[in-house]
Design a protein around this motif. Structure first.
Motif, mmCIF file in Angstrom:
data_model
loop_
_atom_site.group_PDB
_atom_site.id
_atom_site.type_symbol
_atom_site.label_atom_id
_atom_site.label_comp_id
_atom_site.label_asym_id
_atom_site.label_seq_id
_atom_site.Cartn_x
_atom_site.Cartn_y
_atom_site.Cartn_z
ATOM 1 N N ALA A 19 0.762 -1.165 -0.044
ATOM 2 C CA ALA A 19 -0.079 -0.066 0.032
ATOM 3 C C ALA A 19 0.811 1.257 0.077
ATOM 4 N N MET A 20 0.376 2.144 -0.881
ATOM 5 C CA MET A 20 1.208 3.423 -0.753
ATOM 6 C C MET A 20 0.598 4.451 0.510
ATOM 7 N N ALA A 21 1.611 4.875 0.930
ATOM 8 C CA ALA A 21 1.701 5.578 2.076
ATOM 9 C C ALA A 21 0.803 6.774 1.852
ATOM 10 N N ALA A 22 0.432 7.755 3.036
ATOM 11 C CA ALA A 22 -0.310 8.883 2.879
ATOM 12 C C ALA A 22 0.578 9.990 2.261
ATOM 13 N N LEU A 23 0.044 10.622 1.121
ATOM 14 C CA LEU A 23 0.949 11.826 0.595
ATOM 15 C C LEU A 23 0.654 12.939 1.728
ATOM 16 N N GLU A 24 -0.463 13.271 2.373
ATOM 17 C CA GLU A 24 -0.849 14.297 3.034
ATOM 18 C C GLU A 24 0.122 14.443 4.177
ATOM 19 N N GLY A 25 0.550 15.911 4.305
ATOM 20 C CA GLY A 25 1.349 16.123 5.393
ATOM 21 C C GLY A 25 2.545 17.222 4.814
ATOM 22 N N SER A 26 3.643 17.145 5.862
ATOM 23 C CA SER A 26 4.833 18.227 5.340
ATOM 24 C C SER A 26 5.869 17.361 5.064
ATOM 25 N N PRO A 53 21.881 20.445 5.456
ATOM 26 C CA PRO A 53 21.491 20.304 6.517
ATOM 27 C C PRO A 53 20.985 21.476 7.362
ATOM 28 N N GLY A 54 19.974 21.104 8.034
ATOM 29 C CA GLY A 54 19.394 22.522 8.419
ATOM 30 C C GLY A 54 18.334 23.393 7.727
ATOM 31 N N ASN A 55 18.327 23.163 6.191
ATOM 32 C CA ASN A 55 17.381 23.641 5.620
ATOM 33 C C ASN A 55 16.060 23.445 5.908
ATOM 34 N N THR A 56 15.094 24.507 6.263
ATOM 35 C CA THR A 56 13.914 23.953 6.961
ATOM 36 C C THR A 56 12.651 24.565 5.900
ATOM 37 N N ASN A 57 13.093 24.630 4.710
ATOM 38 C CA ASN A 57 11.928 25.075 3.832
ATOM 39 C C ASN A 57 11.000 23.777 3.532
ATOM 40 N N TYR A 58 9.834 24.023 3.501
ATOM 41 C CA TYR A 58 9.066 22.404 3.192
ATOM 42 C C TYR A 58 8.175 22.759 2.577
ATOM 43 N N THR A 59 7.347 21.484 1.849
ATOM 44 C CA THR A 59 6.079 21.716 1.241
ATOM 45 C C THR A 59 4.975 20.824 1.873
ATOM 46 N N THR A 60 3.938 21.329 1.814
ATOM 47 C CA THR A 60 2.830 20.569 2.416
ATOM 48 C C THR A 60 1.700 20.146 1.648
ATOM 49 N N PHE A 61 1.476 19.009 1.583
ATOM 50 C CA PHE A 61 0.233 18.434 0.751
ATOM 51 C C PHE A 61 -1.033 18.109 1.863
ATOM 52 N N THR A 62 -2.199 18.643 1.207
ATOM 53 C CA THR A 62 -3.382 18.084 1.751
ATOM 54 C C THR A 62 -3.818 17.072 0.652
ATOM 55 N N SER A 63 -5.229 16.725 1.012
ATOM 56 C CA SER A 63 -5.745 15.840 -0.050
ATOM 57 C C SER A 63 -6.179 16.582 -1.292
ATOM 58 N N THR A 65 -4.665 20.306 -1.950
ATOM 59 C CA THR A 65 -3.802 21.302 -2.387
ATOM 60 C C THR A 65 -2.089 20.991 -1.963
ATOM 61 N N MET A 66 -1.363 21.689 -2.780
ATOM 62 C CA MET A 66 0.088 21.606 -2.292
ATOM 63 C C MET A 66 0.650 23.118 -2.028
ATOM 64 N N GLN A 67 1.444 23.478 -1.097
ATOM 65 C CA GLN A 67 1.663 24.588 -0.876
ATOM 66 C C GLN A 67 3.222 24.649 -0.245
ATOM 67 N N LEU A 68 4.090 25.708 -0.980
ATOM 68 C CA LEU A 68 5.353 25.532 -0.433
ATOM 69 C C LEU A 68 5.722 26.912 0.916
ATOM 70 N N GLY A 78 0.606 30.263 -2.755
ATOM 71 C CA GLY A 78 -0.746 30.026 -2.125
ATOM 72 C C GLY A 78 -1.220 28.817 -2.421
ATOM 73 N N PRO A 79 -1.890 28.269 -1.780
ATOM 74 C CA PRO A 79 -2.268 26.660 -1.989
ATOM 75 C C PRO A 79 -2.540 26.567 -3.487
ATOM 76 N N GLN A 80 -1.854 25.520 -3.911
ATOM 77 C CA GLN A 80 -2.143 25.087 -5.548
ATOM 78 C C GLN A 80 -3.059 23.616 -5.491
ATOM 79 N N PRO A 81 -4.281 24.053 -5.790
ATOM 80 C CA PRO A 81 -5.292 22.971 -6.001
ATOM 81 C C PRO A 81 -4.913 21.800 -7.075
ATOM 82 N N TYR A 82 -4.953 20.658 -6.727
ATOM 83 C CA TYR A 82 -4.648 19.670 -7.489
ATOM 84 C C TYR A 82 -5.457 18.302 -7.407
ATOM 85 N N THR A 83 -5.724 17.560 -8.160
ATOM 86 C CA THR A 83 -6.468 16.168 -8.030
ATOM 87 C C THR A 83 -5.454 15.270 -8.287
#
Length: 134
Positions: A19-26, A53-63, A65-68, A78-83
């Motif tokens: 099973a593929m893990a959940a994409l949602e999260g940071s 190391p120490g770079n703390t930029n991140y990407t967040t996925f909801t079910s 949207t994607m946001q940097l 801004g939150p980028q809507p996706y399917t």
């Protein structure tokens, strides 16, 4: 009397794919590889970018949207809507982002792949970005 052995005749049931893990999260980006091709499909450049190391930029996925974000939690986009359909993330028609393909998704690792058309020699650039879960 005929005795049949079933030892060599038994078939193991095919196990389902993992099973593929959940994409949602940071997710923290760890490495990006950009490979550029000309219009004939010949590779003309490749650059690898390792995030220090120490770079703390991140990407967040909801079910949906994607946001940097920067290290301070400020949204770079801004939150980028996706399917999502299987391993493909397709952005809204109003958004110029080409689709992403999920190449790897585990509980702790994510690899995204994207092909971006380019104007240089009318070719394209393939981007593969590796992440670890925050």
């Amino acid at each position: 009397m005929l005795l049949l052995s079933t030892l060599g005749c038994s078939k193991k049931a095919d196990s389902p794919p993992p099973a593929m893990a959940a994409l949602e999260g940071s997710w923290n980006p760890t490495q990006s590889v950009a490979t550029t091709y000309n219009n004939a499909g010949v590779q003309i450049d490749q650059q690898t970018y390792n995030n220090p190391p120490g770079n703390t930029n991140y990407t967040t996925f909801t079910s949906t949207t994607m946001q940097l974000f920067t290290s301070g939690g400020v949204g770079v986009t801004g939150p980028q809507p996706y399917t999502r359909s299987g391993n493909t993330l397709t952005f809204e028609p109003s958004n110029p982002l080409p689709p992403y393909t999920i190449r790897q998704l585990t509980a702790t690792e994510l690899t995204l792949f994207q092909v971006v058309p380019g104007s240089f020699q009318k070719g394209h650039t393939d981007y593969e970005t590796h992440y670890t879960r925050r």
